[in-house]
Design an enzyme around this catalytic site. Structure first.
Site, PDB file in Angstrom:
ATOM      1  N   THR A 170       4.822  -8.830   7.718  1.00 28.88           N
ATOM      2  CA  THR A 170       4.685  -7.424   7.337  1.00 28.88           C
ATOM      3  C   THR A 170       4.224  -6.549   8.502  1.00 28.88           C
ATOM      4  O   THR A 170       3.535  -7.033   9.400  1.00 28.88           O
ATOM      5  CB  THR A 170       3.667  -7.306   6.182  1.00 28.88           C
ATOM      6  N   ASP A 171       4.533  -5.266   8.412  1.00 28.02           N
ATOM      7  CA  ASP A 171       4.048  -4.322   9.434  1.00 28.02           C
ATOM      8  C   ASP A 171       2.543  -4.050   9.284  1.00 28.02           C
ATOM      9  O   ASP A 171       1.912  -3.494  10.179  1.00 28.02           O
ATOM     10  CB  ASP A 171       4.829  -3.001   9.390  1.00 28.02           C
ATOM     11  N   GLU A 172       1.969  -4.468   8.125  1.00 31.67           N
ATOM     12  CA  GLU A 172       0.542  -4.169   7.898  1.00 31.67           C
ATOM     13  C   GLU A 172      -0.364  -4.909   8.873  1.00 31.67           C
ATOM     14  O   GLU A 172      -1.526  -4.545   9.028  1.00 31.67           O
ATOM     15  CB  GLU A 172       0.158  -4.484   6.450  1.00 31.67           C
TER      16      GLU A 172
ATOM     17  N   TYR B 205      -5.224  -8.786   2.457  1.00 34.69           N
ATOM     18  CA  TYR B 205      -3.803  -9.180   2.501  1.00 34.69           C
ATOM     19  C   TYR B 205      -3.297  -9.191   3.934  1.00 34.69           C
ATOM     20  O   TYR B 205      -2.741 -10.187   4.409  1.00 34.69           O
ATOM     21  CB  TYR B 205      -2.951  -8.226   1.641  1.00 34.69           C
TER      22      TYR B 205
ATOM     23  N   LYS C 107      -1.936 -12.267   6.367  1.00 37.40           N
ATOM     24  CA  LYS C 107      -0.597 -12.313   6.969  1.00 37.40           C
ATOM     25  C   LYS C 107      -0.712 -12.389   8.494  1.00 37.40           C
ATOM     26  O   LYS C 107       0.040 -13.107   9.144  1.00 37.40           O
ATOM     27  CB  LYS C 107       0.230 -11.088   6.559  1.00 37.40           C
TER      28      LYS C 107
ATOM     29  N   ARG D  77      -7.696   3.681  -2.619  1.00 40.30           N
ATOM     30  CA  ARG D  77      -7.798   2.249  -2.289  1.00 40.30           C
ATOM     31  C   ARG D  77      -8.831   2.078  -1.168  1.00 40.30           C
ATOM     32  O   ARG D  77      -8.819   2.853  -0.198  1.00 40.30           O
ATOM     33  CB  ARG D  77      -6.417   1.779  -1.830  1.00 40.30           C
TER      34      ARG D  77
HETATM   35  P1  NAD Z   1       6.469 -11.146  -4.271  1.00 43.23           P
HETATM   36  O1  NAD Z   1       5.036 -11.132  -4.622  1.00 43.23           O
HETATM   37  O2  NAD Z   1       7.443 -10.361  -5.073  1.00 43.23           O
HETATM   38  O3  NAD Z   1       7.017 -12.658  -4.301  1.00 43.23           O
HETATM   39  C1  NAD Z   1       6.270 -13.729  -3.774  1.00 43.23           C
HETATM   40  C2  NAD Z   1       6.886 -15.019  -4.285  1.00 43.23           C
HETATM   41  O4  NAD Z   1       6.115 -16.111  -3.743  1.00 43.23           O
HETATM   42  C3  NAD Z   1       6.833 -15.148  -5.811  1.00 43.23           C
HETATM   43  O5  NAD Z   1       8.083 -15.616  -6.293  1.00 43.23           O
HETATM   44  C4  NAD Z   1       5.738 -16.168  -6.058  1.00 43.23           C
HETATM   45  O6  NAD Z   1       5.930 -16.930  -7.233  1.00 43.23           O
HETATM   46  C5  NAD Z   1       5.841 -17.031  -4.802  1.00 43.23           C
HETATM   47  N1  NAD Z   1       4.563 -17.700  -4.504  1.00 43.23           N
HETATM   48  C6  NAD Z   1       3.329 -17.128  -4.466  1.00 43.23           C
HETATM   49  N2  NAD Z   1       2.407 -18.073  -4.185  1.00 43.23           N
HETATM   50  C7  NAD Z   1       3.067 -19.241  -4.013  1.00 43.23           C
HETATM   51  C8  NAD Z   1       2.672 -20.570  -3.697  1.00 43.23           C
HETATM   52  N3  NAD Z   1       1.375 -20.881  -3.513  1.00 43.23           N
HETATM   53  N4  NAD Z   1       3.619 -21.525  -3.566  1.00 43.23           N
HETATM   54  C9  NAD Z   1       4.924 -21.219  -3.775  1.00 43.23           C
HETATM   55  N5  NAD Z   1       5.359 -19.984  -4.113  1.00 43.23           N
HETATM   56  C10 NAD Z   1       4.450 -19.015  -4.223  1.00 43.23           C
HETATM   57  O7  NAD Z   1       6.524 -10.774  -2.728  1.00 43.23           O
HETATM   58  P2  NAD Z   1       7.634  -9.951  -1.906  1.00 43.23           P
HETATM   59  O8  NAD Z   1       7.305  -8.525  -1.982  1.00 43.23           O
HETATM   60  O9  NAD Z   1       8.975 -10.433  -2.291  1.00 43.23           O
HETATM   61  O10 NAD Z   1       7.284 -10.452  -0.437  1.00 43.23           O
HETATM   62  C11 NAD Z   1       7.902 -11.612   0.112  1.00 43.23           C
HETATM   63  C12 NAD Z   1       7.405 -11.809   1.530  1.00 43.23           C
HETATM   64  O11 NAD Z   1       7.750 -10.686   2.307  1.00 43.23           O
HETATM   65  C13 NAD Z   1       5.876 -11.954   1.624  1.00 43.23           C
HETATM   66  O12 NAD Z   1       5.602 -12.924   2.613  1.00 43.23           O
HETATM   67  C14 NAD Z   1       5.412 -10.580   2.058  1.00 43.23           C
HETATM   68  O13 NAD Z   1       4.218 -10.674   2.805  1.00 43.23           O
HETATM   69  C15 NAD Z   1       6.575 -10.133   2.917  1.00 43.23           C
HETATM   70  N6  NAD Z   1       6.783  -8.668   2.998  1.00 43.23           N
HETATM   71  C16 NAD Z   1       6.866  -7.903   1.854  1.00 43.23           C
HETATM   72  C17 NAD Z   1       7.136  -6.543   1.963  1.00 43.23           C
HETATM   73  C18 NAD Z   1       7.264  -5.664   0.737  1.00 43.23           C
HETATM   74  O14 NAD Z   1       7.373  -4.451   0.892  1.00 43.23           O
HETATM   75  N7  NAD Z   1       7.281  -6.189  -0.458  1.00 43.23           N
HETATM   76  C19 NAD Z   1       7.317  -5.969   3.219  1.00 43.23           C
HETATM   77  C20 NAD Z   1       7.202  -6.774   4.358  1.00 43.23           C
HETATM   78  C21 NAD Z   1       6.960  -8.138   4.227  1.00 43.23           C
HETATM   79  O1  DAU Z   2       4.208  -2.361   4.610  1.00 40.39           O
HETATM   80  C1  DAU Z   2       4.663  -3.547   4.022  1.00 40.39           C
HETATM   81  C2  DAU Z   2       3.828  -3.860   2.795  1.00 40.39           C
HETATM   82  O2  DAU Z   2       4.214  -2.918   1.790  1.00 40.39           O
HETATM   83  C3  DAU Z   2       4.022  -5.283   2.289  1.00 40.39           C
HETATM   84  O3  DAU Z   2       3.571  -6.194   3.266  1.00 40.39           O
HETATM   85  C4  DAU Z   2       3.259  -5.499   0.980  1.00 40.39           C
HETATM   86  O4  DAU Z   2       3.512  -6.793   0.481  1.00 40.39           O
HETATM   87  C5  DAU Z   2       3.734  -4.460  -0.023  1.00 40.39           C
HETATM   88  O5  DAU Z   2       3.030  -4.585  -1.230  1.00 40.39           O
HETATM   89  C6  DAU Z   2       3.579  -3.045   0.539  1.00 40.39           C
HETATM   90  O6  DAU Z   2       2.176  -2.713   0.667  1.00 40.39           O
HETATM   91  P1  DAU Z   2       1.610  -1.250   0.249  1.00 40.39           P
HETATM   92  O7  DAU Z   2       0.180  -1.389  -0.027  1.00 40.39           O
HETATM   93  O8  DAU Z   2       2.056  -0.228   1.228  1.00 40.39           O
HETATM   94  O9  DAU Z   2       2.482  -1.037  -1.103  1.00 40.39           O
HETATM   95  P2  DAU Z   2       2.070  -0.415  -2.534  1.00 40.39           P
HETATM   96  O10 DAU Z   2       3.326  -0.209  -3.298  1.00 40.39           O
HETATM   97  O11 DAU Z   2       0.964  -1.167  -3.169  1.00 40.39           O
HETATM   98  O12 DAU Z   2       1.496   1.020  -2.121  1.00 40.39           O
HETATM   99  C7  DAU Z   2       2.304   1.957  -1.440  1.00 40.39           C
HETATM  100  C8  DAU Z   2       1.442   3.177  -1.184  1.00 40.39           C
HETATM  101  O13 DAU Z   2       1.173   3.829  -2.445  1.00 40.39           O
HETATM  102  C9  DAU Z   2       0.093   2.878  -0.582  1.00 40.39           C
HETATM  103  O14 DAU Z   2      -0.256   3.930   0.309  1.00 40.39           O
HETATM  104  C10 DAU Z   2      -0.854   2.848  -1.777  1.00 40.39           C
HETATM  105  C11 DAU Z   2      -0.236   3.866  -2.711  1.00 40.39           C
HETATM  106  N1  DAU Z   2      -0.368   3.592  -4.158  1.00 40.39           N
HETATM  107  C12 DAU Z   2      -0.064   2.351  -4.631  1.00 40.39           C
HETATM  108  C13 DAU Z   2      -0.173   2.073  -5.975  1.00 40.39           C
HETATM  109  C14 DAU Z   2       0.150   0.689  -6.496  1.00 40.39           C
HETATM  110  C15 DAU Z   2      -0.749   4.616  -5.034  1.00 40.39           C
HETATM  111  O15 DAU Z   2      -1.008   5.755  -4.590  1.00 40.39           O
HETATM  112  N2  DAU Z   2      -0.840   4.333  -6.365  1.00 40.39           N
HETATM  113  C16 DAU Z   2      -0.572   3.103  -6.880  1.00 40.39           C
HETATM  114  O16 DAU Z   2      -0.685   2.914  -8.114  1.00 40.39           O
END
Ligand code: NAD
Ligand code: DAU
Length: 350
Positions: A131-133, A156, A160, A287
């Site tokens: 992730t970019d975080e 988180y 990562k 948050r």
């Molecule tokens: P998600 O939470 O939707 O999915 C995670 C999956 O991992 C689920 O299917 C869950 O069952 C599985 N999992 C969790 N713990 C596990 C364990 N102990 N063993 C096996 N499986 C397990 O997550 P996502 O949003 O699809 O993210 C996927 C990956 O991409 C993550 O590594 C996340 O850090 C990264 N990522 C997400 C975003 C985003 O915006 N969602 C952006 C950048 C990177």
């Molecule tokens: O940048 C990549 C990341 O993006 C991934 O690595 C994470 O897995 C993914 O969850 C996401 O993280 P964020 O914290 O940015 O996503 P989220 O959707 O939780 O929040 C997006 C923005 O909105 C953030 O600034 C927090 C805000 N927010 C979020 C929620 C859930 C709100 O204002 N209200 C809300 O209810």
């Protein structure tokens, strides 16, 4: 090529599994997932019977299970997505994030290392999806580059960042063939309604408040999930070992503007008078440690490997809302029954 994809039942993982199964009939894709609240096999109904696809239920934290799986299956590559992914949950339960994101990743690295050591020609690649975080937060100016120093703020992002460091350490120390990518915020189908966009789509449908943290001025760089899956495909096949690529949408939005756009779009789709949904916007407690702004510079990926996003935000948001409106059963399923408290926990945490 036999590829292990971890976390393939989750949001991004399900799109990656589908892309690989459909694009590469000669590859054998094994999807390993624990099926936590975020994992859902309904995400993969359309490909579950394909000859080149298999699902294995299991936990990456269980080292004995992982070692045995690698020994039996003799994978040629790993694409590792399994993780605890929600920042708010990491604030209430950091240890779970350490276990899955750090220990789970190291377990996979160890098992891959055994295969690679026994036969370097067999095990070709460990691709870690991150992730970019990990780069921390930006002010009003600047963008994250692959060379930006790590500065994670939430449990988180700290977990990562730690996993990224372990992947690099295994490349440097054991010559394990590794690649990492760091992506910005994804949105699209199959997203669990705890994250900003799917939570608000669900709440608008149900006339519930839209919780905006702080003043809604935090900025995220949004990327359509299928573009992320395409980038993973490109990096998996073309990246030089030991490298890192940033992936982003060049698409920065303040949270409040995203939600206003969503409200307007859904006024039209639900035939509600203009301005109806915006009345649901509710400013709530911020948050803890909320990163102000993320912005990815994805020039390296474009110039070296030729990837660019293909879906613009308005188009992607339109596709996403349509998907949720057409998949009410999916949404109902993940907000009720055994899943209900995961959705309610997020919804009521503010
Ligand atoms: P998600 O939470 O939707 O999915 C995670 C999956 O991992 C689920 O299917 C869950 O069952 C599985 N999992 C969790 N713990 C596990 C364990 N102990 N063993 C096996 N499986 C397990 O997550 P996502 O949003 O699809 O993210 C996927 C990956 O991409 C993550 O590594 C996340 O850090 C990264 N990522 C997400 C975003 C985003 O915006 N969602 C952006 C950048 C990177
Ligand atoms: O940048 C990549 C990341 O993006 C991934 O690595 C994470 O897995 C993914 O969850 C996401 O993280 P964020 O914290 O940015 O996503 P989220 O959707 O939780 O929040 C997006 C923005 O909105 C953030 O600034 C927090 C805000 N927010 C979020 C929620 C859930 C709100 O204002 N209200 C809300 O209810």
């Amino acid at each position: 090529m036999k590829i292990l994809i971890t976390g393939g039942a989750g949001f991004i993982g399900s799109h990656v599994v589908r892309l690989f199964v459909n694009t590469y009939p000669n590859y054998e894709i094994v999807n390993l997932d624990k099926l936590t609240y975020a994992g859902n096999l309904n995400n993969l109904k359309d490909i579950e019977n394909k000859a080149n696809y298999r699902f294995v239920k299991g936990d990456i934290v269980d080292a004995a299970f992982i070692n045995a799986l690698f020994e039996t299956e003799q994978f040629n590559a790993v694409i590792h997505l399994a993780a605890e992914s929600h920042v708010d949950r990491s604030i209430t339960n950091p240890l779970e994030f350490v276990m899955t994101n750090v220990i789970g990743t190291v377990n996979l690295l160890n098992a891959a290392r055994v295969l690679h050591k026994a036969n370097p020609d067999l095990f070709k690649r460990f691709y870690h999806v991150s992730t970019d975080e990990v780069y921390g937060a930006l002010g009003d100016e600047g963008m994250f580059l692959e060379t930006t120093a790590y500065d994670p703020h939430s449990p988180y992002s700290a977990s990562k960042a730690s996993s990224d460091h372990f992947v690099r350490a295994y490349y440097d120390t054991y010559k394990l063939p590794c690649v990492i990518s760091n992506c910005s915020n994804n949105y699209g189908p199959n997203h669990f309604p705890e994250k900003l966009i799917p939570l608000c789509i669900h709440n608008i449908q149900n006339n519930r408040p839209l919780p905006i943290y702080g003043k809604g001025e935090n900025v995220r760089d949004w990327l359509y999930v299928i573009d992320h899956a395409r980038a993973i495909d490109t990096i998996f096949h073309k990246a030089q070992l030991g490298t890192t690529y940033n992936i982003g949408g060049h698409n920065e939005w303040k949270n409040i503007d995203v939600i206003r756009l969503l409200c307007q779009l859904m006024d039209k789709k639900l035939n509600r008078p203009e301005g109806t949904n915006e009345k649901l916007i509710t400013f709530v407690t911020d948050r803890a440690g909320h990163d102000l702004r993320y912005a990815i510079d994805a020039t390296k990926l474009k110039e070296e490997l030729g990837w660019m996003p293909s879906v613009n935000f308005e188009e992607g948001l339109n596709l996403t809302v349509d998907w949720y409106l057409n998949n009410k059963a999916w949404l109902h399923n993940v907000t009720s029954g055994e899943y209900q408290h995961y959705y309610e926990q997020q919804y009521s945490s503010r």
